[in-house]
Design an enzyme around this catalytic site. Structure first.
Site, PDB file in Angstrom:
ATOM      1  N   CYS A  37      36.390 -93.160 -71.646  1.00 48.32           N
ATOM      2  CA  CYS A  37      37.113 -94.179 -72.851  1.00 48.32           C
ATOM      3  C   CYS A  37      37.885 -95.241 -72.108  1.00 48.32           C
ATOM      4  O   CYS A  37      38.825 -94.784 -70.941  1.00 48.32           O
ATOM      5  CB  CYS A  37      38.160 -92.832 -73.632  1.00 48.32           C
ATOM      6  SG  CYS A  37      38.930 -94.549 -74.777  1.00 48.32           S
ATOM      7  N   CYS A  70      41.742 -95.831 -73.581  1.00 45.75           N
ATOM      8  CA  CYS A  70      42.308 -94.779 -73.053  1.00 45.75           C
ATOM      9  C   CYS A  70      42.725 -95.185 -71.768  1.00 45.75           C
ATOM     10  O   CYS A  70      44.404 -94.757 -71.301  1.00 45.75           O
ATOM     11  CB  CYS A  70      41.886 -93.010 -73.206  1.00 45.75           C
ATOM     12  SG  CYS A  70      40.694 -93.697 -75.088  1.00 45.75           S
ATOM     13  N   ASP A  71      41.981 -95.223 -70.340  1.00 44.65           N
ATOM     14  CA  ASP A  71      42.317 -95.017 -69.240  1.00 44.65           C
ATOM     15  C   ASP A  71      42.061 -96.812 -68.788  1.00 44.65           C
ATOM     16  O   ASP A  71      42.838 -96.298 -67.225  1.00 44.65           O
ATOM     17  CB  ASP A  71      41.818 -93.430 -68.987  1.00 44.65           C
ATOM     18  CG  ASP A  71      41.914 -92.941 -69.610  1.00 44.65           C
ATOM     19  OD1 ASP A  71      42.698 -92.178 -70.596  1.00 44.65           O
ATOM     20  OD2 ASP A  71      40.486 -91.906 -69.661  1.00 44.65           O
TER      21      ASP A  71
END
Ligand SMILES: Cc1cc2nc3c(=O)[nH]c(=O)nc-3n(C[C@H](O)[C@H](O)[C@H](O)COP(=O)(O)OP(=O)(O)OC[C@H]3O[C@@H](n4cnc5c(N)ncnc54)[C@H](O)[C@@H]3O)c2cc1C
Lengths: 317, 119
Positions: A139, A142-143
Protein backbone atom coordinates in the site's frame (compact mmCIF):
# COMPACT_ATOMS: atom_id res chain seq x y z
CA UNK A 1 -38.04 -19.59 11.63
CA UNK A 2 -35.53 -20.13 14.41
CA UNK A 3 -32.60 -17.81 14.97
CA UNK A 4 -29.99 -19.44 12.78
CA UNK A 5 -32.33 -20.14 9.87
CA UNK A 6 -32.49 -17.66 7.04
CA UNK A 7 -33.91 -17.43 3.57
CA UNK A 8 -30.71 -16.04 2.14
CA UNK A 9 -27.13 -16.04 3.37
CA UNK A 10 -24.64 -13.70 1.74
CA UNK A 11 -20.98 -14.53 2.21
CA UNK A 12 -18.69 -11.49 2.14
CA UNK A 13 -19.05 -7.86 3.18
CA UNK A 14 -17.66 -6.02 0.19
CA UNK A 15 -19.56 -3.88 -2.33
CA UNK A 16 -21.10 -6.99 -3.95
CA UNK A 17 -22.26 -8.47 -0.63
CA UNK A 18 -23.76 -5.29 0.81
CA UNK A 19 -25.49 -4.41 -2.47
CA UNK A 20 -27.03 -7.88 -2.52
CA UNK A 21 -27.98 -7.34 1.13
CA UNK A 22 -29.80 -4.08 0.38
CA UNK A 23 -31.87 -5.70 -2.38
CA UNK A 24 -32.56 -8.97 -0.55
CA UNK A 25 -33.79 -7.23 2.60
CA UNK A 26 -35.94 -4.83 0.58
CA UNK A 27 -37.45 -7.93 -1.02
CA UNK A 28 -38.42 -8.89 2.56
CA UNK A 29 -36.19 -11.97 2.59
CA UNK A 30 -34.75 -12.90 5.96
CA UNK A 31 -31.11 -12.32 5.14
CA UNK A 32 -27.82 -12.81 6.94
CA UNK A 33 -24.46 -11.47 5.74
CA UNK A 34 -21.37 -13.18 7.10
CA UNK A 35 -18.18 -11.16 6.93
CA UNK A 36 -14.73 -12.33 7.85
CA UNK A 37 -12.73 -9.76 9.71
CA UNK A 38 -9.51 -11.47 8.72
CA UNK A 39 -9.64 -11.16 4.93
CA UNK A 40 -11.27 -7.72 4.51
CA UNK A 41 -12.80 -6.09 1.47
CA UNK A 42 -10.38 -4.80 -1.10
CA UNK A 43 -12.24 -1.56 -0.71
CA UNK A 44 -10.69 -1.23 2.74
CA UNK A 45 -7.27 -1.32 1.08
CA UNK A 46 -8.21 1.49 -1.26
CA UNK A 47 -7.60 5.03 -0.15
CA UNK A 48 -9.34 7.27 -2.65
CA UNK A 49 -11.80 6.07 -5.25
CA UNK A 50 -12.14 8.40 -8.18
CA UNK A 51 -14.10 6.29 -10.65
CA UNK A 52 -17.16 5.16 -8.71
CA UNK A 53 -20.06 6.89 -10.46
CA UNK A 54 -21.97 9.45 -8.44
CA UNK A 55 -19.05 10.66 -6.36
CA UNK A 56 -17.40 13.55 -8.21
CA UNK A 57 -14.03 14.25 -6.66
CA UNK A 58 -13.58 11.09 -4.72
CA UNK A 59 -14.64 8.96 -1.77
CA UNK A 60 -12.48 7.00 0.66
CA UNK A 61 -12.70 3.22 0.45
CA UNK A 62 -13.66 2.72 4.09
CA UNK A 63 -16.26 5.50 3.91
CA UNK A 64 -17.94 3.83 0.96
CA UNK A 65 -18.03 0.48 2.74
CA UNK A 66 -19.41 2.11 5.93
CA UNK A 67 -22.14 3.77 3.85
CA UNK A 68 -23.06 0.48 2.17
CA UNK A 69 -23.18 -1.26 5.55
CA UNK A 70 -25.34 1.48 7.08
CA UNK A 71 -27.76 1.39 4.16
CA UNK A 72 -28.06 -2.40 4.31
CA UNK A 73 -28.57 -2.38 8.10
CA UNK A 74 -31.29 0.23 7.70
CA UNK A 75 -33.31 -2.25 5.64
CA UNK A 76 -32.81 -4.98 8.22
CA UNK A 77 -29.75 -6.89 7.04
CA UNK A 78 -28.28 -9.00 9.82
CA UNK A 79 -24.48 -9.01 9.85
CA UNK A 80 -22.32 -11.53 11.69
CA UNK A 81 -18.57 -11.88 11.89
CA UNK A 82 -17.11 -15.19 10.80
CA UNK A 83 -14.86 -16.82 8.25
CA UNK A 84 -16.94 -19.28 6.23
CA UNK A 85 -15.14 -22.60 6.13
CA UNK A 86 -17.57 -24.69 4.11
CA UNK A 87 -21.15 -24.99 2.88
CA UNK A 88 -23.10 -28.20 2.44
CA UNK A 89 -26.49 -29.31 1.22
CA UNK A 90 -28.47 -30.59 4.19
CA UNK A 91 -31.72 -31.43 2.54
CA UNK A 92 -31.90 -31.98 -1.20
CA UNK A 93 -35.73 -32.16 -1.27
CA UNK A 94 -36.22 -28.91 0.63
CA UNK A 95 -33.09 -27.54 -1.02
CA UNK A 96 -31.58 -26.27 2.20
CA UNK A 97 -27.96 -25.30 2.74
CA UNK A 98 -25.83 -25.13 5.84
CA UNK A 99 -23.06 -22.55 6.15
CA UNK A 100 -20.37 -23.28 8.72
CA UNK A 101 -17.76 -20.80 9.94
CA UNK A 102 -14.27 -21.41 11.26
CA UNK A 103 -15.45 -21.00 14.86
CA UNK A 104 -18.11 -23.65 14.17
CA UNK A 105 -21.14 -21.35 14.06
CA UNK A 106 -23.71 -22.86 11.73
CA UNK A 107 -26.54 -21.21 9.80
CA UNK A 108 -29.07 -22.55 7.28
CA UNK A 109 -30.72 -20.97 4.25
CA UNK A 110 -32.60 -21.78 1.05
CA UNK A 111 -30.20 -19.76 -0.98
CA UNK A 112 -26.60 -18.57 -0.84
CA UNK A 113 -24.95 -15.60 -2.50
CA UNK A 114 -21.17 -16.01 -2.59
CA UNK A 115 -19.63 -12.53 -2.63
CA UNK A 116 -16.31 -13.14 -0.95
CA UNK A 117 -14.17 -11.32 -3.50
CA UNK A 118 -10.48 -11.84 -3.99
CA UNK A 119 -7.26 -11.12 -2.19
CA UNK A 120 -3.98 -9.71 -3.40
CA UNK A 121 -1.38 -12.24 -4.38
CA UNK A 122 1.96 -12.20 -2.73
CA UNK A 123 5.02 -12.61 -4.91
CA UNK A 124 6.03 -15.67 -2.92
CA UNK A 125 9.74 -14.96 -3.17
CA UNK A 126 12.43 -15.24 -0.54
CA UNK A 127 12.63 -12.17 1.67
CA UNK A 128 9.06 -11.00 1.05
CA UNK A 129 7.56 -12.18 4.34
CA UNK A 130 10.63 -11.43 6.40
CA UNK A 131 10.87 -7.82 5.20
CA UNK A 132 7.16 -6.93 5.22
CA UNK A 133 6.79 -3.54 6.87
CA UNK A 134 10.54 -3.13 6.57
CA UNK A 135 10.56 -2.06 2.97
CA UNK A 136 8.10 -4.55 1.51
CA UNK A 137 4.64 -3.01 1.24
CA UNK A 138 1.28 -3.56 -0.44
CA UNK A 139 0.00 0.00 0.00
CA UNK A 140 1.74 3.12 -1.26
CA UNK A 141 -0.76 5.44 0.34
CA UNK A 142 -0.05 3.96 3.76
CA UNK A 143 3.69 3.59 3.68
CA UNK A 144 4.84 5.96 0.92
CA UNK A 145 5.98 8.64 3.39
CA UNK A 146 8.64 6.29 4.81
CA UNK A 147 10.38 6.41 1.42
CA UNK A 148 11.06 10.13 1.14
CA UNK A 149 14.00 10.68 -1.24
CA UNK A 150 14.52 6.94 -1.56
CA UNK A 151 14.50 4.55 -4.49
CA UNK A 152 11.62 2.12 -4.73
CA UNK A 153 10.47 -0.65 -7.05
CA UNK A 154 6.80 -1.20 -7.88
CA UNK A 155 6.03 -4.69 -9.13
CA UNK A 156 3.15 -5.14 -11.61
CA UNK A 157 1.68 -3.50 -14.68
CA UNK A 158 -2.05 -3.20 -13.94
CA UNK A 159 -4.22 -0.29 -12.78
CA UNK A 160 -3.39 -0.64 -9.10
CA UNK A 161 0.32 -0.86 -9.72
CA UNK A 162 0.44 2.29 -11.86
CA UNK A 163 -1.91 4.21 -9.53
CA UNK A 164 0.38 3.41 -6.64
CA UNK A 165 3.58 4.19 -8.62
CA UNK A 166 2.18 7.64 -9.42
CA UNK A 167 1.36 8.21 -5.78
CA UNK A 168 4.87 7.19 -4.71
CA UNK A 169 6.44 9.91 -6.87
CA UNK A 170 5.31 12.39 -4.18
CA UNK A 171 7.94 10.97 -1.85
CA UNK A 172 10.47 8.73 -3.57
CA UNK A 173 13.30 10.12 -5.65
CA UNK A 174 12.91 7.32 -8.19
CA UNK A 175 10.09 4.83 -8.81
CA UNK A 176 11.00 1.81 -10.93
CA UNK A 177 8.08 -0.17 -12.29
CA UNK A 178 9.05 -3.81 -12.77
CA UNK A 179 6.77 -5.65 -15.21
CA UNK A 180 6.97 -9.14 -16.64
CA UNK A 181 5.89 -8.00 -20.09
CA UNK A 182 6.98 -5.18 -22.39
CA UNK A 183 3.74 -3.20 -22.15
CA UNK A 184 1.35 -2.22 -19.38
CA UNK A 185 -2.15 -3.57 -18.78
CA UNK A 186 -3.26 -0.43 -16.88
CA UNK A 187 -5.92 1.89 -18.32
CA UNK A 188 -4.66 4.38 -20.93
CA UNK A 189 -5.29 7.41 -18.73
CA UNK A 190 -2.94 6.04 -16.05
CA UNK A 191 -0.36 4.89 -18.59
CA UNK A 192 -0.11 8.36 -20.08
CA UNK A 193 0.39 9.94 -16.67
CA UNK A 194 3.10 7.41 -15.79
CA UNK A 195 5.00 7.74 -19.08
CA UNK A 196 5.25 11.50 -18.75
CA UNK A 197 6.40 11.44 -15.12
CA UNK A 198 10.18 11.99 -14.88
CA UNK A 199 10.47 10.08 -11.64
CA UNK A 200 9.05 6.85 -13.07
CA UNK A 201 11.21 4.39 -14.99
CA UNK A 202 10.23 1.02 -16.39
CA UNK A 203 12.06 -2.27 -16.15
CA UNK A 204 10.40 -4.44 -18.80
CA UNK A 205 10.28 -8.22 -19.26
CA UNK A 206 11.48 -8.78 -15.71
CA UNK A 207 10.37 -10.48 -12.53
CA UNK A 208 11.58 -10.21 -8.93
CA UNK A 209 13.33 -13.40 -7.84
CA UNK A 210 14.37 -12.44 -4.34
CA UNK A 211 14.22 -9.50 -1.94
CA UNK A 212 17.36 -8.96 0.09
CA UNK A 213 18.28 -6.89 3.14
CA UNK A 214 19.41 -7.31 6.71
CA UNK A 215 17.03 -5.09 8.69
CA UNK A 216 15.35 -3.37 5.78
CA UNK A 217 15.16 -3.88 2.01
CA UNK A 218 18.48 -3.20 0.29
CA UNK A 219 18.38 -5.05 -2.99
CA UNK A 220 16.18 -7.09 -5.30
CA UNK A 221 17.29 -9.78 -7.69
CA UNK A 222 15.69 -9.21 -11.07
CA UNK A 223 15.40 -11.85 -13.73
CA UNK A 224 15.09 -10.67 -17.30
CA UNK A 225 12.79 -13.18 -18.96
CA UNK A 226 13.96 -12.41 -22.48
CA UNK A 227 17.69 -12.53 -21.79
CA UNK A 228 17.37 -15.17 -19.07
CA UNK A 229 19.82 -13.19 -16.93
CA UNK A 230 19.70 -12.15 -13.26
CA UNK A 231 20.87 -8.74 -12.05
CA UNK A 232 21.00 -6.94 -8.70
CA UNK A 233 18.93 -3.80 -8.33
CA UNK A 234 19.56 -1.64 -5.27
CA UNK A 235 16.45 -0.08 -3.75
CA UNK A 236 14.98 0.81 -0.37
CA UNK A 237 11.46 -0.43 -0.89
CA UNK A 238 9.38 -2.87 -2.93
CA UNK A 239 5.66 -2.28 -3.48
CA UNK A 240 3.87 -5.38 -4.74
CA UNK A 241 0.71 -5.37 -6.91
CA UNK A 242 0.74 -8.58 -8.92
CA UNK A 243 -2.85 -9.65 -9.21
CA UNK A 244 -5.45 -11.47 -7.20
CA UNK A 245 -6.65 -14.89 -6.16
CA UNK A 246 -10.35 -15.70 -5.46
CA UNK A 247 -11.65 -16.30 -1.92
CA UNK A 248 -13.66 -19.34 -2.97
CA UNK A 249 -12.14 -22.23 -1.00
CA UNK A 250 -15.39 -22.88 0.91
CA UNK A 251 -17.46 -23.41 -2.21
CA UNK A 252 -15.04 -24.92 -4.74
CA UNK A 253 -16.20 -28.49 -4.19
CA UNK A 254 -19.81 -27.51 -4.80
CA UNK A 255 -20.00 -25.07 -7.70
CA UNK A 256 -18.16 -25.01 -10.99
CA UNK A 257 -15.06 -22.84 -11.10
CA UNK A 258 -12.39 -22.32 -13.71
CA UNK A 259 -8.91 -23.81 -13.30
CA UNK A 260 -7.79 -21.12 -10.90
CA UNK A 261 -10.86 -21.12 -8.66
CA UNK A 262 -12.89 -18.20 -10.05
CA UNK A 263 -16.63 -19.08 -10.03
CA UNK A 264 -18.40 -19.53 -13.34
CA UNK A 265 -21.84 -17.86 -13.57
CA UNK A 266 -24.28 -16.77 -16.23
CA UNK A 267 -25.35 -13.14 -16.68
CA UNK A 268 -27.93 -13.49 -13.88
CA UNK A 269 -25.28 -14.64 -11.41
CA UNK A 270 -26.56 -18.23 -11.37
CA UNK A 271 -23.87 -20.81 -10.73
CA UNK A 272 -24.31 -24.36 -12.01
CA UNK A 273 -26.04 -25.26 -8.71
CA UNK A 274 -29.55 -23.90 -8.32
CA UNK A 275 -29.95 -21.75 -5.25
CA UNK A 276 -26.29 -20.71 -5.19
CA UNK A 277 -25.43 -17.39 -6.76
CA UNK A 278 -22.08 -15.62 -7.06
CA UNK A 279 -21.40 -11.88 -7.34
CA UNK A 280 -18.43 -9.56 -7.62
CA UNK A 281 -14.72 -10.13 -8.05
CA UNK A 282 -14.80 -13.88 -7.41
CA UNK A 283 -16.52 -14.48 -10.76
CA UNK A 284 -14.59 -15.91 -13.65
CA UNK A 285 -13.98 -13.80 -16.70
CA UNK A 286 -15.32 -10.50 -15.41
CA UNK A 287 -14.22 -6.90 -14.92
CA UNK A 288 -13.16 -6.33 -11.32
CA UNK A 289 -14.33 -2.91 -10.22
CA UNK A 290 -16.52 -1.54 -7.42
CA UNK A 291 -19.27 -0.54 -9.83
CA UNK A 292 -19.33 -3.99 -11.46
CA UNK A 293 -19.34 -5.69 -8.05
CA UNK A 294 -22.32 -3.56 -6.98
CA UNK A 295 -24.17 -4.46 -10.20
CA UNK A 296 -23.44 -8.15 -9.69
CA UNK A 297 -24.68 -8.00 -6.10
CA UNK A 298 -27.95 -6.42 -7.17
CA UNK A 299 -28.44 -8.94 -9.98
CA UNK A 300 -27.70 -11.87 -7.67
CA UNK A 301 -30.24 -10.66 -5.10
CA UNK A 302 -32.92 -10.19 -7.77
CA UNK A 303 -32.23 -13.69 -9.14
CA UNK A 304 -32.31 -15.06 -5.63
CA UNK A 305 -35.66 -13.40 -4.91
CA UNK A 306 -37.08 -15.04 -8.05
CA UNK A 307 -35.63 -18.39 -7.06
CA UNK A 308 -37.23 -18.26 -3.62
CA UNK A 309 -40.62 -17.15 -4.99
CA UNK A 310 -40.44 -20.06 -7.43
CA UNK A 311 -39.70 -22.43 -4.55
CA UNK A 312 -42.71 -21.09 -2.66
CA UNK A 313 -44.85 -21.28 -5.78
CA UNK A 314 -45.66 -17.57 -5.79
CA UNK A 315 -43.39 -16.31 -8.55
CA UNK A 316 -44.68 -13.19 -10.31
CA UNK A 317 -44.86 -14.08 -14.01
CA UNK B 1 -8.20 11.48 16.75
CA UNK B 2 -8.66 8.11 15.13
CA UNK B 3 -12.19 6.94 14.33
CA UNK B 4 -12.08 3.59 16.11
CA UNK B 5 -13.84 2.04 19.07
CA UNK B 6 -10.51 1.50 20.85
CA UNK B 7 -9.39 3.73 23.71
CA UNK B 8 -7.36 6.61 22.30
CA UNK B 9 -4.02 7.73 23.75
CA UNK B 10 -3.37 11.38 23.00
CA UNK B 11 -0.73 12.57 25.47
CA UNK B 12 2.50 11.26 27.03
CA UNK B 13 0.82 11.32 30.42
CA UNK B 14 -2.07 9.16 29.21
CA UNK B 15 0.38 6.71 27.69
CA UNK B 16 2.50 6.46 30.82
CA UNK B 17 -0.53 6.04 33.09
CA UNK B 18 -2.13 3.44 30.84
CA UNK B 19 1.05 1.37 30.82
CA UNK B 20 1.32 1.67 34.61
CA UNK B 21 -2.30 0.72 35.19
CA UNK B 22 -2.44 -2.24 32.83
CA UNK B 23 -0.22 -5.27 33.20
CA UNK B 24 -0.92 -6.23 29.58
CA UNK B 25 -1.38 -3.55 26.96
CA UNK B 26 -1.36 -3.20 23.19
CA UNK B 27 -0.91 0.15 21.45
CA UNK B 28 -1.65 0.33 17.76
CA UNK B 29 -0.11 3.48 16.31
CA UNK B 30 -1.26 4.47 12.83
CA UNK B 31 -3.51 6.61 10.69
CA UNK B 32 -7.02 6.17 9.28
CA UNK B 33 -5.49 4.38 6.28
CA UNK B 34 -6.19 1.13 4.49
CA UNK B 35 -3.37 -0.84 6.14
CA UNK B 36 -4.26 0.41 9.63
CA UNK B 37 -8.07 0.20 9.65
CA UNK B 38 -8.09 -3.61 9.35
CA UNK B 39 -5.75 -3.88 12.34
CA UNK B 40 -7.89 -1.57 14.51
CA UNK B 41 -10.97 -3.61 13.54
CA UNK B 42 -9.29 -6.85 14.52
CA UNK B 43 -8.22 -5.38 17.87
CA UNK B 44 -11.80 -4.18 18.45
CA UNK B 45 -13.11 -7.72 17.94
CA UNK B 46 -10.50 -9.10 20.37
CA UNK B 47 -11.38 -6.80 23.27
CA UNK B 48 -14.07 -9.09 24.65
CA UNK B 49 -12.00 -12.29 24.36
CA UNK B 50 -8.89 -10.74 25.89
CA UNK B 51 -10.34 -8.83 28.81
CA UNK B 52 -7.00 -9.12 30.61
CA UNK B 53 -5.39 -6.99 27.90
CA UNK B 54 -5.99 -3.26 27.40
CA UNK B 55 -6.15 -2.20 23.76
CA UNK B 56 -5.33 1.35 22.69
CA UNK B 57 -4.78 3.25 19.50
CA UNK B 58 -2.66 6.32 18.88
CA UNK B 59 -2.50 8.74 15.96
CA UNK B 60 0.90 8.35 14.26
CA UNK B 61 1.12 12.09 13.62
CA UNK B 62 0.71 13.48 17.15
CA UNK B 63 3.52 14.55 19.48
CA UNK B 64 2.90 11.69 21.91
CA UNK B 65 3.44 9.14 19.12
CA UNK B 66 7.20 9.64 19.46
CA UNK B 67 6.91 7.30 22.46
CA UNK B 68 6.24 4.57 19.88
CA UNK B 69 8.11 5.90 16.86
CA UNK B 70 11.34 6.27 18.88
CA UNK B 71 11.32 2.79 20.35
CA UNK B 72 14.47 0.87 19.35
CA UNK B 73 12.31 -2.10 18.23
CA UNK B 74 10.55 0.19 15.76
CA UNK B 75 13.75 1.63 14.28
CA UNK B 76 13.52 -0.46 11.11
CA UNK B 77 9.74 -0.24 10.74
CA UNK B 78 8.57 1.24 7.43
CA UNK B 79 4.95 0.14 7.38
CA UNK B 80 1.91 1.42 9.26
CA UNK B 81 0.58 0.64 11.76
CA UNK B 82 3.19 -0.01 14.44
CA UNK B 83 1.57 -2.40 16.94
CA UNK B 84 3.43 -2.67 20.23
CA UNK B 85 2.67 -5.13 23.04
CA UNK B 86 3.64 -4.20 26.61
CA UNK B 87 3.85 -6.27 29.78
CA UNK B 88 4.39 -4.37 33.04
CA UNK B 89 5.23 -1.32 30.92
CA UNK B 90 8.01 -3.11 29.01
CA UNK B 91 7.89 -3.89 25.30
CA UNK B 92 7.51 -7.63 24.74
CA UNK B 93 6.67 -7.65 21.05
CA UNK B 94 6.28 -5.18 18.21
CA UNK B 95 5.01 -5.67 14.68
CA UNK B 96 4.83 -3.45 11.66
CA UNK B 97 2.33 -3.17 8.82
CA UNK B 98 -1.03 -4.86 8.24
CA UNK B 99 -1.55 -8.15 10.11
CA UNK B 100 -4.33 -10.70 10.08
CA UNK B 101 -6.24 -11.88 13.14
CA UNK B 102 -4.20 -15.07 13.39
CA UNK B 103 -0.89 -13.20 13.53
CA UNK B 104 -2.22 -10.81 16.17
CA UNK B 105 -3.78 -13.50 18.36
CA UNK B 106 -0.61 -15.61 18.20
CA UNK B 107 1.32 -12.81 19.85
CA UNK B 108 -1.44 -12.22 22.42
CA UNK B 109 -1.50 -15.92 23.29
CA UNK B 110 2.29 -16.09 23.57
CA UNK B 111 2.90 -12.93 25.51
CA UNK B 112 -0.22 -12.49 27.61
CA UNK B 113 -1.35 -15.91 28.71
CA UNK B 114 -4.52 -15.74 30.83
CA UNK B 115 -2.84 -17.49 33.80
CA UNK B 116 -0.41 -14.65 34.34
CA UNK B 117 -3.04 -11.99 34.16
CA UNK B 118 -4.25 -10.14 37.21
CA UNK B 119 -7.93 -10.60 36.41
C1 LIG C 1 -5.49 -1.37 -3.79
C2 LIG C 1 -6.76 -1.49 -4.59
C3 LIG C 1 -7.27 -0.36 -5.24
C4 LIG C 1 -8.48 -0.44 -5.95
N1 LIG C 1 -8.96 0.70 -6.54
C5 LIG C 1 -10.17 0.65 -7.17
C6 LIG C 1 -10.72 1.84 -7.74
O1 LIG C 1 -10.13 2.94 -7.67
N2 LIG C 1 -11.93 1.72 -8.36
C7 LIG C 1 -12.63 0.54 -8.48
O2 LIG C 1 -13.72 0.53 -9.03
N3 LIG C 1 -12.11 -0.59 -7.95
C8 LIG C 1 -10.91 -0.57 -7.31
N4 LIG C 1 -10.39 -1.73 -6.78
C9 LIG C 1 -11.14 -2.99 -6.97
C10 LIG C 1 -12.33 -3.08 -6.01
O3 LIG C 1 -11.90 -2.81 -4.69
C11 LIG C 1 -12.98 -4.47 -6.12
O4 LIG C 1 -13.36 -4.68 -7.45
C12 LIG C 1 -14.21 -4.60 -5.21
O5 LIG C 1 -13.88 -4.33 -3.87
C13 LIG C 1 -14.80 -6.02 -5.33
O6 LIG C 1 -15.87 -6.16 -4.46
P1 LIG C 1 -16.36 -7.58 -3.91
O7 LIG C 1 -17.51 -7.29 -3.02
O8 LIG C 1 -16.54 -8.52 -5.02
O9 LIG C 1 -15.11 -8.15 -3.09
P2 LIG C 1 -14.28 -7.57 -1.85
O10 LIG C 1 -14.33 -6.07 -1.83
O11 LIG C 1 -12.95 -8.20 -1.92
O12 LIG C 1 -15.07 -8.10 -0.57
C14 LIG C 1 -15.15 -9.46 -0.29
C15 LIG C 1 -15.45 -9.63 1.18
O13 LIG C 1 -15.60 -11.03 1.48
C16 LIG C 1 -14.99 -11.32 2.72
N5 LIG C 1 -14.59 -12.74 2.75
C17 LIG C 1 -13.64 -13.36 2.02
N6 LIG C 1 -13.59 -14.67 2.30
C18 LIG C 1 -14.55 -14.89 3.23
C19 LIG C 1 -15.00 -16.05 3.93
N7 LIG C 1 -14.48 -17.26 3.70
N8 LIG C 1 -15.99 -15.90 4.85
C20 LIG C 1 -16.55 -14.68 5.08
N9 LIG C 1 -16.17 -13.56 4.44
C21 LIG C 1 -15.19 -13.66 3.52
C22 LIG C 1 -13.79 -10.38 2.77
O14 LIG C 1 -13.42 -10.15 4.12
C23 LIG C 1 -14.34 -9.14 2.08
O15 LIG C 1 -14.87 -8.22 3.00
C24 LIG C 1 -9.19 -1.67 -6.05
C25 LIG C 1 -8.67 -2.81 -5.40
C26 LIG C 1 -7.48 -2.72 -4.68
C27 LIG C 1 -6.95 -3.93 -3.97
Amino acid sequence: MSDNNYEVIIIGGGPAGYSAGIYATRAMLKTLLIESCTVLSQLMLTDLIENYPGFPGNIKGYELIENLKKQARYFGLEIKEGFVEYIECINATDRKWRVVTQNKASYTAYSIIAASGAKAKMLGVKGEKELRGKGVSYCAVCDGAFFRNKTVAVVGGGDTSIQEALFLTRYASKVNVVHRRNRLRAEQFLQEQAFKNDKIEFIWDSIVQEIEGTDTVENIKLKNLKKDSVTDFNCDGVFIFVGFTPNTEYVRRIVKTDDTGWIITDGKMNTNVSGIFAAGDLRSNTYRQIATAVGDGVTAALSCEKYISRMRGNEYV
Amino acid sequence: MLLTKLLHLETNEETENSLKENENAVICCGRMGPMCIPVYQILETLESDYSHVAFFDMDFDIEAAWAIRDLPVCATFMGLPFTVNYKHGKVVAAITSIQNKKQITEILANKFSQKESNR
